[in-house]
Motif scaffolding. Structure first.
Motif, PDB file in Angstrom:
ATOM      1  N   MET A   1     -42.802  -3.701 130.583  1.00 14.99           N
ATOM      2  CA  MET A   1     -42.812  -3.445 129.535  1.00 14.99           C
ATOM      3  C   MET A   1     -43.796  -4.023 129.012  1.00 14.99           C
TER       4      MET A   1
ATOM      5  N   LYS B   1     -50.229  -1.689 131.442  1.00 14.98           N
ATOM      6  CA  LYS B   1     -50.048  -0.435 132.565  1.00 14.98           C
ATOM      7  C   LYS B   1     -51.116   0.995 131.750  1.00 14.98           C
TER       8      LYS B   1
ATOM      9  N   ASP C   1     -43.415   7.735 131.945  1.00 12.10           N
ATOM     10  CA  ASP C   1     -42.722   8.385 131.442  1.00 12.10           C
ATOM     11  C   ASP C   1     -43.514   9.751 130.398  1.00 12.10           C
TER      12      ASP C   1
ATOM     13  N   PHE D   1     -32.727   9.252 134.597  1.00 11.17           N
ATOM     14  CA  PHE D   1     -33.889   8.563 133.881  1.00 11.17           C
ATOM     15  C   PHE D   1     -34.041   8.324 135.325  1.00 11.17           C
ATOM     16  N   ARG D   2     -33.683   7.252 136.159  1.00  9.40           N
ATOM     17  CA  ARG D   2     -34.526   6.346 137.357  1.00  9.40           C
ATOM     18  C   ARG D   2     -34.412   7.255 138.565  1.00  9.40           C
TER      19      ARG D   2
ATOM     20  N   GLY E   1     -41.554   0.316 133.338  1.00 15.27           N
ATOM     21  CA  GLY E   1     -41.536  -0.868 134.290  1.00 15.27           C
ATOM     22  C   GLY E   1     -40.244  -1.088 135.301  1.00 15.27           C
ATOM     23  N   GLY E   2     -39.358  -0.005 135.031  1.00 22.76           N
ATOM     24  CA  GLY E   2     -38.280  -0.356 136.263  1.00 22.76           C
ATOM     25  C   GLY E   2     -38.361  -0.078 137.420  1.00 22.76           C
TER      26      GLY E   2
ATOM     27  N   ARG F   1     -38.619   2.264 123.700  1.00 21.61           N
ATOM     28  CA  ARG F   1     -37.861   1.784 125.050  1.00 21.61           C
ATOM     29  C   ARG F   1     -36.866   0.660 124.888  1.00 21.61           C
ATOM     30  N   PRO F   2     -35.635   1.950 125.999  1.00 16.17           N
ATOM     31  CA  PRO F   2     -34.147   1.343 124.925  1.00 16.17           C
ATOM     32  C   PRO F   2     -33.882   0.428 125.354  1.00 16.17           C
ATOM     33  N   LEU F   3     -34.170  -0.145 126.706  1.00 18.92           N
ATOM     34  CA  LEU F   3     -33.753  -1.293 126.736  1.00 18.92           C
ATOM     35  C   LEU F   3     -34.172  -2.606 126.336  1.00 18.92           C
TER      36      LEU F   3
ATOM     37  N   ARG G   1     -36.025  -8.964 136.917  1.00 16.25           N
ATOM     38  CA  ARG G   1     -37.250  -8.851 137.919  1.00 16.25           C
ATOM     39  C   ARG G   1     -38.343  -9.380 138.667  1.00 16.25           C
TER      40      ARG G   1
HETATM   41  C1  S3P Z   1     -38.648   0.623 131.574  1.00 17.26           C
HETATM   42  C2  S3P Z   1     -39.801   0.767 131.154  1.00 17.26           C
HETATM   43  C3  S3P Z   1     -40.086   1.485 129.930  1.00 17.26           C
HETATM   44  C4  S3P Z   1     -39.380   2.770 130.484  1.00 17.26           C
HETATM   45  C5  S3P Z   1     -37.963   2.869 130.108  1.00 17.26           C
HETATM   46  C6  S3P Z   1     -37.780   1.821 130.869  1.00 17.26           C
HETATM   47  C7  S3P Z   1     -38.012  -0.758 131.870  1.00 17.26           C
HETATM   48  O1  S3P Z   1     -41.345   2.050 130.505  1.00 17.26           O
HETATM   49  O2  S3P Z   1     -39.788   3.318 131.242  1.00 17.26           O
HETATM   50  O3  S3P Z   1     -37.833   2.650 128.500  1.00 17.26           O
HETATM   51  O4  S3P Z   1     -36.935  -0.808 132.740  1.00 17.26           O
HETATM   52  O5  S3P Z   1     -38.621  -1.246 131.868  1.00 17.26           O
HETATM   53  P1  S3P Z   1     -42.667   0.680 130.537  1.00 17.26           P
HETATM   54  O6  S3P Z   1     -42.738  -0.101 130.930  1.00 17.26           O
HETATM   55  O7  S3P Z   1     -44.076   2.061 130.471  1.00 17.26           O
HETATM   56  O8  S3P Z   1     -42.795   0.440 129.087  1.00 17.26           O
END
Ligand code: S3P
Length: 173
Positions: A14, A18, A37, A60-61, A83-84, A121-123, A140
């Motif tokens: 994140m 990107k 997203d 979500f994944r 980002g995941g 971004r919840p994480l 990661r």
């Molecule tokens: C996440 C990144 C976020 C979004 C979500 C989870 C992650 O996207 O998909 O909050 O797990 O790294 P960005 O990388 O675009 O912020």
């Protein structure tokens, strides 16, 4: 001879830029932007934090994986991945089938500066420190690097410069 689709998948933590670089590819190369997203939020009619809260991270994944599958058959698209995304091996295989995977990197200090005022971004919500970011980044790193065809550092560079570097290095691959 069958030619592989020429899509570009931008991956990385994140706040590495990107979305900004995807827009730059749109301006410089006329590539269509897919902002993962944003599409998932629109499809579900709610924000990313609300999806995490109501449906959970696994849901979500799975949405991310489904969206990546839909990229098959598309060409000249630049995909700004969540980002995941590269944490699932099957997602990486899916990306490889239709384009090149570019890892953008930045120092935790740079990332913190870029994400500190954002609440989507919840994480990161309770982790907005250099230590918190470094910890998740280190967990990661290996998967990010393993997935990447190219690794581009973004610290102290402007978007156009990064885009040109990617184009130049893709040519030499
Ligand atoms: C996440 C990144 C976020 C979004 C979500 C989870 C992650 O996207 O998909 O909050 O797990 O790294 P960005 O990388 O675009 O912020």
């Amino acid at each position: 001879m069958e030619t592989k689709a020429d899509n570009i998948f931008l991956i990385g933590f994140m706040g590495v830029g990107k979305s900004t670089i995807a827009k730059c590819f749109n301006h410089m190369r006329g590539m269509e932007v897919v902002e993962m997203d944003q599409i998932i939020a629109e499809d579900n009619g709610m924000s990313i934090p609300a999806i995490f809260e109501i449906h959970g991270e696994e849901y979500f994944r799975n949405q991310e994986t489904e969206l990546l599958r839909q990229m098959q058959g598309r060409t000249n698209v630049v995909i700004s991945c969540g980002g995941g995304v590269p944490m699932r091996e099957s997602n990486v295989e899916e990306m490889r089938k239709s384009g090149k995977i570019i890892l953008l990197t930045a120092k935790p200090e740079t990332i913190l500066e870029r994400v500190k005022d954002n609440h989507d971004r919840p994480l990161l919500e309770n982790n907005k420190t250099v230590e918190g970011i470094s910890e998740l980044l280190n967990k990661r790193k290996e998967k990010y690097e393993k997935a990447a065809d190219l690794i581009i550092n973004t610290d102290n560079k402007i978007a156009v410069e990064i885009c040109e570097e990617i184009i130049d290095r893709l040519r030499k691959l």
